[in-house]
Design a protein around this motif. Sequence first.
Motif, PDB file in Angstrom:
ATOM      1  N   TRP A  92      41.180 -17.556  -3.791  1.00 50.43           N
ATOM      2  CA  TRP A  92      40.804 -18.709  -2.981  1.00 50.43           C
ATOM      3  C   TRP A  92      41.142 -20.030  -3.658  1.00 50.43           C
ATOM      4  O   TRP A  92      41.597 -20.974  -3.004  1.00 50.43           O
ATOM      5  CB  TRP A  92      39.307 -18.657  -2.637  1.00 50.43           C
ATOM      6  N   VAL A 137      40.162 -18.659   4.131  1.00 49.00           N
ATOM      7  CA  VAL A 137      40.173 -18.589   2.668  1.00 49.00           C
ATOM      8  C   VAL A 137      38.749 -18.686   2.126  1.00 49.00           C
ATOM      9  O   VAL A 137      38.340 -17.918   1.245  1.00 49.00           O
ATOM     10  CB  VAL A 137      41.061 -19.701   2.078  1.00 49.00           C
ATOM     11  N   LEU A 138      37.983 -19.630   2.656  1.00 47.88           N
ATOM     12  CA  LEU A 138      36.615 -19.847   2.156  1.00 47.88           C
ATOM     13  C   LEU A 138      35.693 -18.682   2.520  1.00 47.88           C
ATOM     14  O   LEU A 138      34.911 -18.224   1.680  1.00 47.88           O
ATOM     15  CB  LEU A 138      36.070 -21.158   2.717  1.00 47.88           C
ATOM     16  N   ALA A 141      36.386 -15.709   0.461  1.00 48.04           N
ATOM     17  CA  ALA A 141      35.942 -15.878  -0.926  1.00 48.04           C
ATOM     18  C   ALA A 141      34.470 -15.543  -1.093  1.00 48.04           C
ATOM     19  O   ALA A 141      33.999 -15.358  -2.219  1.00 48.04           O
ATOM     20  CB  ALA A 141      36.202 -17.312  -1.382  1.00 48.04           C
TER      21      ALA A 141
END
Length: 243
Positions: A92, A137-138, A141
């Motif tokens: 990430w 992405v977040l 993660a």
Amino acid sequence: MTERVVPEPQRRRRKPTKQGTVLSEQVIVATALRLIGQHGAAALTVRRLGAALGADPSAVYRYFHNTDDLLLAVADELIGRAQHGLTLTGDWRTDLHAIGMRVHAAYLAHPQAAQLAAHRTTGRDHETRAVETILGVLRSAGFPDHEAVPIYHAFIDQALAFAAQDAAALALPPPARAADLAVWRVRYGRLTPATHPNIAATAPLLITDMDRSGYPFALDLLLEAVAARLRGQEEQPPSRREH
């Protein structure tokens, strides 16, 4: 411009313009981006655009509702260029760093357009893909949604704010830009420890550092803060992670 946009199948031009150009939304946006780069915001007129395309200005009506609609398309094009060729690694922090630097570079490649576009929300395809990517992405993660959204907000606003500021500096006439940079050497570099001890002590570093964008360092600071929040999430008991 007026509300005359027609559906894609009906607006395709069979014959090229006087300059041999077959009109499309992509061609018009690319031409607008070039004109803005050459002449600034004043270039975004139907008359100037039509002349550059070799077409009657009214032809632009078939693709865009008004000049603001065209500006949003230009803004979305910059976002698309920032994503072109992006390959996510699955890490990430690496991925967000790459996305941020790509956004910054794409806007600085077109500083005149960046000043017009960096603060706009387009709702178009490139922007929605970027939002989806960054949130993905977040969330992948491990950030819960109530953390992922404000982190996304801070991340993209930081990238666009630096892009707009740095673009504005690049868009200055060369003498003005050179004069601004010279202030650090001519003014700050000559201040004495007797009157300005902190500036005098750091002047050589200031002169060097203020000649480049602060975005890469600011991005690293933000990502480190984000990493600290993720570590905090991981250290919490499972029952508290969603609260």
